[in-house]
Scaffold this motif. Structure first.
Motif, short mmCIF file in Angstrom:
data_model
loop_
_atom_site.label_atom_id
_atom_site.label_comp_id
_atom_site.label_asym_id
_atom_site.label_seq_id
_atom_site.Cartn_x
_atom_site.Cartn_y
_atom_site.Cartn_z
N ILE A 139 -37.87 -26.70 63.19
CA ILE A 139 -39.18 -26.50 62.48
C ILE A 139 -38.87 -26.66 60.75
CG2 ILE A 139 -40.99 -25.05 61.68
CD1 ILE A 139 -40.71 -23.87 64.63
N LEU A 142 -39.17 -30.22 59.11
CA LEU A 142 -40.41 -30.60 58.76
C LEU A 142 -40.63 -30.83 57.12
CD1 LEU A 142 -42.88 -28.86 61.21
CD2 LEU A 142 -41.81 -31.27 61.40
N ASP A 184 -53.21 -29.92 63.03
CA ASP A 184 -52.22 -30.72 63.94
C ASP A 184 -50.95 -30.67 63.61
OD1 ASP A 184 -52.22 -32.11 61.46
OD2 ASP A 184 -52.38 -33.91 62.11
N GLN A 185 -50.50 -30.23 62.55
CA GLN A 185 -48.98 -29.94 62.44
C GLN A 185 -48.79 -28.54 63.01
OE1 GLN A 185 -48.82 -30.61 57.99
NE2 GLN A 185 -47.97 -32.36 58.46
N ALA A 187 -50.43 -27.16 65.44
CA ALA A 187 -50.36 -27.34 67.07
C ALA A 187 -49.28 -27.91 67.37
CB ALA A 187 -51.71 -28.19 67.48
N SER A 188 -48.69 -28.70 66.56
CA SER A 188 -47.17 -29.35 67.01
C SER A 188 -46.10 -28.37 67.04
CB SER A 188 -46.83 -30.45 66.11
OG SER A 188 -47.81 -31.60 65.72
N ILE A 189 -46.31 -27.45 66.13
CA ILE A 189 -45.15 -26.08 66.03
C ILE A 189 -45.38 -25.34 67.14
CG2 ILE A 189 -44.51 -24.42 64.75
CD1 ILE A 189 -45.04 -25.70 62.07
N HIS A 191 -46.67 -25.92 70.22
CA HIS A 191 -46.32 -26.89 71.55
C HIS A 191 -44.93 -27.03 71.45
CE1 HIS A 191 -50.69 -27.68 71.69
NE2 HIS A 191 -50.34 -27.83 72.95
N LEU A 192 -44.13 -27.19 70.38
CA LEU A 192 -42.81 -27.38 70.32
C LEU A 192 -42.40 -26.05 70.78
CD1 LEU A 192 -40.10 -28.75 69.38
CD2 LEU A 192 -40.46 -27.93 67.06
N THR A 216 -52.57 -20.33 63.11
CA THR A 216 -53.22 -20.72 64.43
C THR A 216 -54.46 -19.95 64.71
OG1 THR A 216 -51.72 -18.74 65.43
CG2 THR A 216 -50.96 -20.92 65.53
#
Length: 549
Positions: A139, A142, A184-185, A187-189, A191-192, A216
């Motif tokens: 993370i 990024l 969206d970033q 959400a990416s974290i 789901h990662l 979130t």
């Protein structure tokens, strides 16, 4: 302990070789001090870029600065660069995302010797820590993220529990100044992290930043979350329209001379409609089916009120009707066969028609644009006035024809629809220049350039003072000692044979200076007193008598 007495020290001082050696050592020390002062004055001042770094981060910063041809010094966990290149170095390091600030070990812990008596709990704790560190590193790579920390709550499985608790995770991100994370970033974290831990659901992952803001959404299906998404979509749509207008009009009026604002009225209601519609054309017969049922007979059927009385035949009357036919019972019409003997009759008809029928099921899309309002403000355009040396640039207003062209372009850019109720307003006005606040200058003694000049000037002055007050007298003494050395050669007897020694004095500045007039008269008086003491006594006696008289 042996000590040197004062006369012995004076004798050593009078030795020419030692005196010359001391002078040479003083000259060498003064020259070394002067060179050091000059180097110090010409060397730029180094200031720390970052302090308290780990060895890994310090090494990464050093490699990046060397690649950028920026001088640097590494002192432990502090990296220093010249003061004039401080901000340039920070910008270059920030562009590469340095320093990362992560010195924890991830799965490197698994490569270390675990020991013979390591328990299962310690092994699980090490594995969880390694997993948290690896996720934090991922993370932290990024671009908007400066550093990250992850806390995993993984319940211990049990064979005696029918239902076990689900794992959860908390993610703390430290962002660079002026940067944010989009949804969206985030959400990416989420789901990662959820995909890296078995059994972890994305809803159980929480992300916060260094300011304590929750990034979130706790309930994505709530009305508040949907409202936030709708507001964000509306703002993005308006920004897209604004960007279209500015890109279209900038080549026409110039950069910075367009200010556009767009207000979009969106409809986020969900509508479903089912409709069955028949056409207005007359119906056309397609098919027809008819059925008819007729019953005939002479027997009178039962009629009347059910009961014993109604089931009995009618009584015979004494006087039969006059018009009764022969062979026909009384009261029975049509006995000759020509009467109507139909007891019951039924008819059914089924007709099929061709109809113009339409069945439709409609569901309106979410986020439908209902109305668009556009306001555009255009600055005056520059125009050249005059010729030759008198030529100058003036600002002029747009003509009505030019405003009409601008309005037509704006309508085409946003997809103007009059039936929808869209409105476009274009006005021309001179922009007020931005008056920046005057920044108070630094005092002259705090300006970096002046400090650098003072540093160099002080070094030059110190070197000159060293030359004038130390090197120059030492060199004169060394040269005078070298010229007087041949005159002092020979034994004492030779010098006595040569003549009496007038004065046993040693001067450091070369030839002795001539005596003053007072000293000359004093020497004459001493010589006269030595040759004729009586006359001198009479002269003194006369002086005393004159003063008393």
């Amino acid at each position: 302990m042996a000590t040197i007495s004062l006369p012995a020290a004076r004798q050593l001082k009078d030795i020419p070789a030692l005196r010359q050696l001391a002078v040479l050592l003083g000259i060498a020390a003064a020259a070394a001090i002067g060179i050091g002062i000059w180097s110090w004055s010409q060397k730029p001042g180094y200031v720390p870029v970052y302090a308290g770094l780990s060895d890994k981060d310090a090494a990464e910063l050093a490699d990046a600065l060397r690649a950028a041809n920026i001088p640097m010094k590494l002192d432990g966990g502090t990296v220093t660069v010249p003061q004039a290149q401080l901000y340039d170095a920070r910008l270059k390091l920030a562009a590469q995302g340095l320093p990362r600030g992560s010195d924890s070990q991830g799965f490197e812990l698994m490569q270390q010797d675990q020991g013979f008596g390591t328990s299962q709990f310690v092994e699980n704790a090490r594995y969880q820590h390694a997993l948290e560190t690896e996720l934090a590193r991922t993370i932290g790579s990024l671009q908007p993220v400066r550093g990250a920390r992850i806390h995993l709550a993984i319940p211990k499985p049990s064979a005696f529990a029918r239902k076990s608790d689900a794992p959860s995770a908390s993610v703390f991100v430290e962002l660079y100044a002026g940067r944010t994370l989009e949804q969206d970033q985030v959400a990416s974290i989420v789901h990662l992290v959820a995909a890296s831990v078995p059994g972890l659901q994305p809803a159980a992952v929480t992300v916060i930043d260094q300011f304590g803001h929750l990034l979130t959404n706790s309930d994505s299906d709530s009305a508040l979350a949907r409202t936030a998404e709708q507001f964000d979509y509306t703002r993005r749509l308006e920004a897209d329209y604004q960007r279209r207008i500015e890109q279209l009009l900038t080549p026409m009026v110039g950069a910075g001379r367009i200010n556009a604002q767009v207000a979009a009225d969106m409809d986020y209601s969900e509508t479903e409609e089912a409709r069955e519609q028949y056409g207005a054309d007359p119906a056309k017969l397609r098919s027809e089916q008819t059925s008819e049922d007729v019953q005939r007979g002479a027997a009178k059927t039962a009629a009347g009120i059910p009961g014993a009385t109604s089931n009995q035949p009618a009584p015979q009357t004494a006087n039969p009707p006059l018009n009764q036919l022969s062979g026909q019972p009384a009261g029975q019409p049509g006995a000759d066969g020509r009467g109507d003997d139909i007891q019951s009759q039924s008819r059914q008809a089924t007709r099929n028609y061709e109809l113009d029928r339409t069945v439709s099921h409609t569901r309106q899309s979410v986020g439908r644009l209902r109305r668009l309002s556009v306001a555009v403000l255009v600055d005056h355009v520059p125009q050249t006035d005059g010729q030759g040396r008198d030529q100058k640039t003036v600002m002029r207003a747009l003509t009505p024809e030019e405003l009409g062209k601008v309005e037509a372009l704006v309508k085409e850019a946003v997809g103007f629809d009059a039936a929808r109720g869209d409105s476009v307003a274009v006005q021309n006005s001179a922009f007020v220049p931005n008056e920046t606040l005057a920044v108070e200058p630094l005092p002259f003694w705090q300006q970096p350039q002046l400090q650098s000049w003072a540093r160099q000037g002080g070094g030059v002055l110190l070197v000159l003072a060293l030359i004038v007050f130390i090197l120059r007298p030492a060199l004169r003494q060394l040269l005078s000692a070298s010229t007087q050395a041949p005159a002092l050669e020979g034994t004492v007897e030779d010098r006595r044979a040569a003549g009496p020694i007038a004065d046993d004095r040693l001067t450091l500045g070369g030839e002795p200076p001539p005596p003053s007039p007072y000293e000359q008269r004093l020497q004459l008086a001493r010589k006269a007193a030595a040759e004729d003491p009586k006359r001198v006594a009479q002269v003194v006696k006369s002086w005393i008598g004159q003063e008393n008289g």
